[in-house]
Scaffold this active site. Sequence first.
Site, PDB file in Angstrom:
ATOM      1  N   THR A  66      41.756  19.520  -3.215  1.00 44.70           N
ATOM      2  CA  THR A  66      41.373  20.056  -1.860  1.00 44.70           C
ATOM      3  C   THR A  66      42.536  19.775  -0.965  1.00 44.70           C
ATOM      4  OG1 THR A  66      39.135  19.887  -2.585  1.00 44.70           O
ATOM      5  CG2 THR A  66      39.663  20.244  -0.469  1.00 44.70           C
ATOM      6  N   GLY A  81      40.072  24.977   0.049  1.00 43.87           N
ATOM      7  CA  GLY A  81      39.177  24.249  -0.796  1.00 43.87           C
ATOM      8  C   GLY A  81      38.838  24.890  -2.055  1.00 43.87           C
ATOM      9  N   LYS A 120      42.133  29.666 -17.662  1.00 41.49           N
ATOM     10  CA  LYS A 120      41.472  28.953 -16.738  1.00 41.49           C
ATOM     11  C   LYS A 120      41.356  27.588 -17.640  1.00 41.49           C
ATOM     12  CE  LYS A 120      38.867  31.817 -13.505  1.00 41.49           C
ATOM     13  NZ  LYS A 120      37.795  32.729 -13.441  1.00 41.49           N
ATOM     14  N   ARG A 151       0.889   3.087   1.285  1.00 44.29           N
ATOM     15  CA  ARG A 151       0.411   3.646   2.643  1.00 44.29           C
ATOM     16  C   ARG A 151      -0.947   4.211   2.522  1.00 44.29           C
ATOM     17  NH1 ARG A 151       3.099   3.490   7.790  1.00 44.29           N
ATOM     18  NH2 ARG A 151       1.801   4.711   9.185  1.00 44.29           N
ATOM     19  N   GLN A 195       0.330  16.017   0.634  1.00 48.18           N
ATOM     20  CA  GLN A 195       1.324  14.937   0.193  1.00 48.18           C
ATOM     21  C   GLN A 195       1.582  15.291  -1.286  1.00 48.18           C
ATOM     22  OE1 GLN A 195       3.061  13.326   2.071  1.00 48.18           O
ATOM     23  NE2 GLN A 195       3.619  11.485   1.406  1.00 48.18           N
ATOM     24  N   GLU A 200      33.294  20.103  -5.169  1.00 47.17           N
ATOM     25  CA  GLU A 200      33.218  20.514  -6.459  1.00 47.17           C
ATOM     26  C   GLU A 200      32.691  22.144  -6.238  1.00 47.17           C
ATOM     27  OE1 GLU A 200      35.115  18.003  -7.685  1.00 47.17           O
ATOM     28  OE2 GLU A 200      34.499  19.734  -9.086  1.00 47.17           O
TER      29      GLU A 200
END
Lengths: 447, 225
Positions: free
Chosen positions: A140, A145, A273, A308, A336, A430
């Site tokens: 980078t 980038g 590649k 809790r 929750q 990445e």
Amino acid sequence: VNPDLAEERIKATFDPYQLGNFFWQGQLKRRREIVSYVEAQGAELSPRMPEVFMSRMEQMEDVARLSVGMAKHAEKVIDVFKPEEQFYLNSLICGFNGSPFHLHLIMALPAMINNCDDEQAGEWLPKLLNRELIATYAQTEMGHGTNLRALETTATYDPSTEQFILNTPTITATKWWPGTLGKSANFCVIIAQLWTNGKCYGPHPFWVQLRDIETHKSLPGITLGDIGPKLGTSSNDNGFLRFDNYRIPRRHMLMKHAKVLPTGEYIPPLHAKVGYTSMMYVRSMMIYGHAIYLAQAVTIAIRYSCVRRQGEINPGFTIVQIYFAGEVKVLDYKTQQYRLFPVLAHVFAIAFTGIYINQLYYTVIGDINAGDASLLADLHSLGSGLKALTSWQITKGIEQCRLSCGGHGYSDASGIPSLYTMVAGSLTYEGENIVMLLQTARSLMKI
Amino acid sequence: AAECIYVTDNIEKIKENEFKMQNAISGYIYRKPNNFSQINQNSNVFDYLEAFEHNSRRLILSSFDYIQKLKKLGKTAEEAWNEAGVQLCQASKAHTQTFLVRTFIGTIPKIEDFAVKSVMEDILWLYLSYELVHSAVGLLEEGFLSSQQMDIIRKKMFDSLEKIRPNSVALVDSFDFTDRELRSVLGRKDGKVYENLLEWASNSPLNEYDVLPFHEKYLGSAMRE
């Protein structure tokens, strides 16, 4: 043990060890051996104090001390050729906010394994594995980038001296962000535009010494530094690097795939590649590794949600009833459960996929070594999409875990802020996520 | 997308498509879709997988059609690609999500311990129903899923939450993280949170002083003025 937590464990309908061993792919016993060895070493392999209380400089010093301790003990406790054991030992001792050998292990070593020819591997891999040097991976740049074709750093071949001349032609060409580049690394895999015989052949990997082995001073023609504070990973000296006509021997171009002969003649790789395999390795490890950080966050949140207590589900409890029965466990609220259990499900979904992709990676690498690169496109396409989707799901999941712990979730005492700021980086490094999705889309459109 | 012609009498084409359907990652795109989902109270996981595949196939092909339409309107391939960027990202996300679902489904049969497999099936059902609830807009829009089927999926999700609740602490215990790894007072295995929170705070460098060194210089003197 807190009775509210103890009573939860009695209700279980299965043996956590069995599931744990499945999750860790049969390595649970091995993990326990490693962690008990580390804990038995006491202060030598433990942070001086919780790192969140230290300044950046103090953290860097403590993590350097711990890295040396780790290197000393590594061979006694792990198989240094197993990446997963290296990572586990590194995270146990040095944490996850950055340490000198983190990029060395996860980026530089795989890049060298995948890009060195046999002679280069013979010369450099032993040094990397023995930690005789600290390496990182610099791709980078300040202004570039994810679009690798636009990288500006150049490596121009000079046949008269059989050297490559490295240059940073503009300010935006400055290598920027690589972990441990600023102060720690003395060697680096550099991705630069290769020029030979007057023609540019695109980005290629080069192995570059940055600092004097004895004095650790940066070498002439090289400018190094720390890029400054950021959202997380505070003990990582993400750095910048500039070249000014810095010369390296021809054989410091990594030549497993593409080659440049002494005359300057360019020999192309088997598959355009193929040089990116180390990036794919990192992505496949990232998916599984980051599922583990999500597992840590949801472990904290579910345990605390049983400790809790808050409010009552059935209104009208008298003060006496509340005193004896106590308020309700937060985890007994449906909201929750709806907030945390799907996150738990994501841990398993992502981890199982990470394992599958990792196996697919080793298949591809095996095939490439045997000369066949046909699976490369599938892995490249899928790996990009998975990196994007899982990093989003993980970062969002950790945020939900923080919120589910109320005020204490915002405190570093929960451990969740560090997890969040460290994982949030993966939304960008990445490969920026939107670009990753568009990469997957490209192959979908072809199909 | 370019190769997906569902209705053809070209034998060669049919054979080729059948071969491509074997691809574990993208084969489903070649399969001719059903018009309606089979999801009901007694569905198996593959009815749910079909819905994910239908959703990602639909987004992939509609993105492709959109690009073709833009080209016919005179846009270059690159301009059309940029114009369709958002749809393409949604298609990629859905395709990747389908892969995550298929891999999760494919992992459960590998679990040998019966009790573990049973609790992991609860987790799988939560994952499938939760993700489907969150990605069903297009499927409802197109009529592939009905609102009754959505009710069934939502009920499956809430039932899964209920089934997981008693196992929730054991599930996270199975990751076997030590307190050292978690670095969390809240996540301690022994659950002794509040006593240790006070001790944890004592590490703060600020607590080395009762009165901070600069207090008098600024606030102390200012308050007396």
